[in-house]
Enzyme design. Structure first.
Site, PDB file in Angstrom:
ATOM      1  CG  ASP A  19      -1.959  11.581  21.533  1.00  0.00           C
ATOM      2  OD1 ASP A  19      -2.521  11.275  20.447  1.00  0.00           O
ATOM      3  OD2 ASP A  19      -0.875  11.357  21.988  1.00  0.00           O
ATOM      4  NE  ARG A  20      -7.727  14.567  27.530  1.00  0.00           N
ATOM      5  CZ  ARG A  20      -8.127  13.808  28.676  1.00  0.00           C
ATOM      6  NH1 ARG A  20      -9.528  13.526  28.577  1.00  0.00           N
ATOM      7  NH2 ARG A  20      -7.032  13.485  29.456  1.00  0.00           N
TER       8      ARG A  20
END
Length: 217
Positions: free
Chosen positions: A64-65
């Protein structure tokens, strides 16, 4: 606070942990997309940065970012297939470290809750016993720190947002999580989730390898 609609990726140099003829292992910074998002403003990502330095870089998996830590990329189509199959068959071993809101008890345990996308609130995921996909996470408390918990997380499956939703389901969201934490728990400079260690077999010969990057929190 992280998780705003503005995307301002960190301008940090590549942190390469290992590279050879088949694979590339890096320590992804928090706040940087693994792959491009939709739209030119989301084009900057770890994959595109790596391809500038290593033109043959191919994607294998994602973080995830707002998650930092160890990621592996392939440098040949053979390696991409080989590594991809290891993730699909759950041959890889991933270990994360996180800081949670509140004091998690007991010291160890397993979350076994099926997950599915929350269509009305995408990209959020949710627990759904009717239509969710099987998901399991082992945890081990490392220590309690002033109303928070430092924990090691060992996912057995690789569902989207699995660790984040499973910790929320326990009543202890990950600090700084822009989607699942609320109030003071959300008000942090980053999400406190880090991919600490990845174990896999090398695509050329099958030797067991371990890659590790300590968390910065």
């Amino acid at each position: 606070m992280v998780g705003s609609s503005e995307y301002t990726p960190p301008d940090t140099p590549l942190d390469v942990l290992h590279d050879d003829a088949q694979l590339l292992v890096v320590n992804k910074p928090a706040g940087l997309l693994s792959v491009p998002g939709k739209g030119e403003h989301l084009a900057d990502c770890l994959l595109s940065r790596l391809q500038l330095a290593f033109p043959d870089t191919l994607l294998v998996h994602r973080l995830d970012r707002d998650t930092s830590g160890v990621m592996v990329f392939a440098l040949t189509p053979h390696a991409q297939r080989h590594l991809g199959l290891q993730f699909e068959k759950r041959y890889t071993r991933k270990t994360y470290v996180a800081r949670l809101d509140g004091e998690l008890e007991p010291k160890t345990g397993t979350v076994d809750l099926p997950l599915i996308v929350d269509w009305e609130n995408r990209p959020r995921q949710k627990v759904c016993h009717e239509t969710g996909r099987s998901a399991q996470t082992d945890w081990r408390v490392l220590r309690h720190e002033g109303g928070t918990t430092r924990v090691r997380l060992m996912p057995k499956t690789g569902r989207s947002h699995q660790l984040r939703v499973h910790m929320l389901a326990l009543g202890h969201p990950i600090l700084g999580d822009p989607l699942y934490a609320t109030g003071a728990a959300a008000d942090h400079s980053r999400m406190y989730l880090h991919s600490e260690e990845l174990r896999l077999k090398h695509p050329d010969g099958g030797a067991s390898m371990k890659f590790r990057a300590p968390a910065e929190f």
